[in-house]
Design a protein around this motif. Structure first.
Motif, PDB file in Angstrom:
ATOM      1  N   LYS A 111     -32.471  12.532 -62.610  1.00 49.78           N
ATOM      2  CA  LYS A 111     -33.128  12.397 -61.418  1.00 49.78           C
ATOM      3  C   LYS A 111     -32.353  12.331 -60.290  1.00 49.78           C
ATOM      4  O   LYS A 111     -31.566  11.153 -60.263  1.00 49.78           O
ATOM      5  CB  LYS A 111     -34.384  11.435 -61.501  1.00 49.78           C
ATOM      6  CG  LYS A 111     -35.447  11.683 -62.381  1.00 49.78           C
ATOM      7  CD  LYS A 111     -36.505  12.560 -61.701  1.00 49.78           C
ATOM      8  CE  LYS A 111     -37.505  12.829 -62.850  1.00 49.78           C
ATOM      9  NZ  LYS A 111     -38.870  13.214 -62.217  1.00 49.78           N
ATOM     10  N   VAL A 112     -32.355  12.984 -59.218  1.00 51.15           N
ATOM     11  CA  VAL A 112     -31.620  12.711 -57.896  1.00 51.15           C
ATOM     12  C   VAL A 112     -32.524  12.844 -56.743  1.00 51.15           C
ATOM     13  O   VAL A 112     -33.141  14.062 -56.585  1.00 51.15           O
ATOM     14  CB  VAL A 112     -30.552  13.617 -57.923  1.00 51.15           C
ATOM     15  CG1 VAL A 112     -29.667  13.535 -56.327  1.00 51.15           C
ATOM     16  CG2 VAL A 112     -29.475  13.450 -58.918  1.00 51.15           C
ATOM     17  N   ILE A 113     -32.898  11.942 -56.119  1.00 50.85           N
ATOM     18  CA  ILE A 113     -33.737  12.128 -54.756  1.00 50.85           C
ATOM     19  C   ILE A 113     -35.163  12.615 -55.279  1.00 50.85           C
ATOM     20  O   ILE A 113     -35.693  13.534 -54.785  1.00 50.85           O
ATOM     21  CB  ILE A 113     -33.046  12.806 -53.914  1.00 50.85           C
ATOM     22  CG1 ILE A 113     -31.846  12.448 -53.434  1.00 50.85           C
ATOM     23  CG2 ILE A 113     -34.197  12.806 -52.335  1.00 50.85           C
ATOM     24  CD1 ILE A 113     -31.303  13.282 -52.256  1.00 50.85           C
ATOM     25  N   GLY A 114     -35.815  12.212 -56.615  1.00 49.20           N
ATOM     26  CA  GLY A 114     -37.041  12.568 -56.877  1.00 49.20           C
ATOM     27  C   GLY A 114     -37.222  13.828 -57.678  1.00 49.20           C
ATOM     28  O   GLY A 114     -38.187  14.316 -58.228  1.00 49.20           O
ATOM     29  N   TRP A 149     -32.128  20.770 -57.874  1.00 51.01           N
ATOM     30  CA  TRP A 149     -31.262  20.785 -56.717  1.00 51.01           C
ATOM     31  C   TRP A 149     -30.266  21.927 -56.961  1.00 51.01           C
ATOM     32  O   TRP A 149     -29.926  22.545 -55.746  1.00 51.01           O
ATOM     33  CB  TRP A 149     -30.526  19.419 -56.517  1.00 51.01           C
ATOM     34  CG  TRP A 149     -31.536  18.292 -56.022  1.00 51.01           C
ATOM     35  CD1 TRP A 149     -32.111  17.253 -56.654  1.00 51.01           C
ATOM     36  CD2 TRP A 149     -32.177  18.678 -54.808  1.00 51.01           C
ATOM     37  NE1 TRP A 149     -33.088  16.635 -55.806  1.00 51.01           N
ATOM     38  CE2 TRP A 149     -33.285  17.291 -54.910  1.00 51.01           C
ATOM     39  CE3 TRP A 149     -32.400  19.305 -53.712  1.00 51.01           C
ATOM     40  CZ2 TRP A 149     -33.907  17.026 -53.638  1.00 51.01           C
ATOM     41  CZ3 TRP A 149     -33.107  18.985 -52.635  1.00 51.01           C
ATOM     42  CH2 TRP A 149     -34.058  17.949 -52.721  1.00 51.01           C
ATOM     43  N   CYS A 187     -35.642  23.958 -45.514  1.00 45.15           N
ATOM     44  CA  CYS A 187     -35.510  22.566 -45.820  1.00 45.15           C
ATOM     45  C   CYS A 187     -37.062  21.799 -45.698  1.00 45.15           C
ATOM     46  O   CYS A 187     -37.328  21.054 -46.356  1.00 45.15           O
ATOM     47  CB  CYS A 187     -34.646  21.697 -44.885  1.00 45.15           C
ATOM     48  SG  CYS A 187     -32.826  22.081 -45.425  1.00 45.15           S
ATOM     49  N   PHE A 240     -39.398  20.121 -48.560  1.00 47.72           N
ATOM     50  CA  PHE A 240     -39.785  18.896 -48.335  1.00 47.72           C
ATOM     51  C   PHE A 240     -41.328  18.504 -48.620  1.00 47.72           C
ATOM     52  O   PHE A 240     -41.902  18.034 -49.234  1.00 47.72           O
ATOM     53  CB  PHE A 240     -39.577  18.347 -46.915  1.00 47.72           C
ATOM     54  CG  PHE A 240     -40.441  16.947 -46.781  1.00 47.72           C
ATOM     55  CD1 PHE A 240     -39.949  15.778 -47.165  1.00 47.72           C
ATOM     56  CD2 PHE A 240     -41.389  16.967 -45.689  1.00 47.72           C
ATOM     57  CE1 PHE A 240     -40.545  14.567 -46.782  1.00 47.72           C
ATOM     58  CE2 PHE A 240     -42.102  15.999 -45.527  1.00 47.72           C
ATOM     59  CZ  PHE A 240     -41.741  14.666 -46.032  1.00 47.72           C
ATOM     60  N   GLN A 261     -43.563  17.028 -51.476  1.00 44.29           N
ATOM     61  CA  GLN A 261     -44.628  15.848 -51.186  1.00 44.29           C
ATOM     62  C   GLN A 261     -45.876  16.215 -52.004  1.00 44.29           C
ATOM     63  O   GLN A 261     -46.229  15.234 -52.663  1.00 44.29           O
ATOM     64  CB  GLN A 261     -44.402  15.912 -49.835  1.00 44.29           C
ATOM     65  CG  GLN A 261     -43.351  14.886 -49.019  1.00 44.29           C
ATOM     66  CD  GLN A 261     -43.660  13.588 -49.615  1.00 44.29           C
ATOM     67  OE1 GLN A 261     -44.599  13.040 -49.487  1.00 44.29           O
ATOM     68  NE2 GLN A 261     -42.372  12.844 -49.842  1.00 44.29           N
TER      69      GLN A 261
END
Length: 126
Positions: free
Chosen positions: A51-54, A60, A100, A104, A108
């Protein structure tokens, strides 16, 4: 616009003699990037499942490679490299910011929906 198009890719690293050769070169480059995506999607290496930044590192990598392909298609096939600096920035930066923003929002909302399914109703204070 009677000026000649630039016949190199990868910031002048590879140069071509004609537009036809350049089109084939760009096709091969984009095909290689797509092949890397497909191979990673089939094999899903365990080392890229961290996991990297959720989100998983593999996801990614997919997002970044897709943005690179979209940028390069715009840069070469839509002839953005031959336009003025202001027009290039206006088109490319707008697309990058919107992508981007979309990523995001998807992260979320996806996290919220996953939380609702796993824990029931979740209230967030932003």
């Amino acid at each position: 616009m009677a000026h000649a198009h630039k016949l190199e890719i990868l910031r002048g690293l590879i140069k071509f003699k004609s537009n036809t050769q350049k089109i084939w070169g760009v096709l091969i480059l984009l095909s290689i990037v797509t092949a890397v995506e497909v191979i990673l999607g089939i094999y899903k290496p365990e080392s890229l499942m961290v996991k990297v930044i959720g989100m998983k590192l593999l996801n990614w990598i997919f997002i970044i490679l897709t943005i690179v392909k979209a940028y390069y298609i715009t840069w070469d096939f839509m002839h953005m490299r031959d336009e003025t600096k202001a027009l290039r920035r206006m088109v490319v930066w707008t697309a990058v910011f919107l992508i981007c923003y979309l990523v995001f929002i998807l992260l979320q909302e996806g996290g919220y929906i996953e939380g609702v399914y796993s824990e029931g109703f979740v209230k967030r204070d932003f």
